[in-house]
Motif scaffolding. Sequence first.
Motif: not given
Length: 192
Positions: A75-78, A81-82, A4-5
């Motif tokens: 959102h990162l979990v959904e 994201i690594d 993710a950016v």
Amino acid sequence: KRVAVLISGRGSNMAALIEAARAADYPAEIVLVISNIPGAGGLATAEANGIAAVTVDQKPFGRDREAFERAVQAHLVEHRIDIVCLAGFMRILTPWLVGQWEWRMINIHPSLLPAYKGLDTHARAIADGVTKHGATVHFVTAELDAGDVILQGEVDVVPGDTPETLAARVLKVEHEIYPQALRMIATEYKLI
Ligand code: GRF
């Protein structure tokens, strides 16, 4: 690795990462872009590349920094994201979010850290009369611009440079080193 950016503006570093990740052998894919500012230019670039582009508007959260970060983290979990790449992301993160991403969150800073932490790096370098300047990709820690350095790129400061001309020269280097640094941590480090 799923990346993710996080952006706040035009997202030129994000665009460089997206471009690099097109390569078949690149060890990471950019699957999510999050902006804390509605309408940030980088959101359109992400959408044009078929990448999920999400706005978590910081305004409604006011001074509750952790509440804003919990919304981002959801959102990162959904998106499973690594690795998180901060790219022109103009917020200082609390130890809460940083703690979730130890050794998995990186940032690009427009100076040769540890020199010129913080803002207005180009004007400060010119004011000091330094002849070398550049950019740094580093791990994000709770202390601003202080995490371990992953990669640096150097440029000359030339007589007559303005903050704008120097920033443009540094930005070119940013776009070179950020994709290289992401490749390094997406392969070299065993992500725990
Ligand atoms: C760049 O100068 C970068 O050094 C800093 O934010 C600025 C904007 O970057 N991190 P971008 O064009 O939004 O990637």
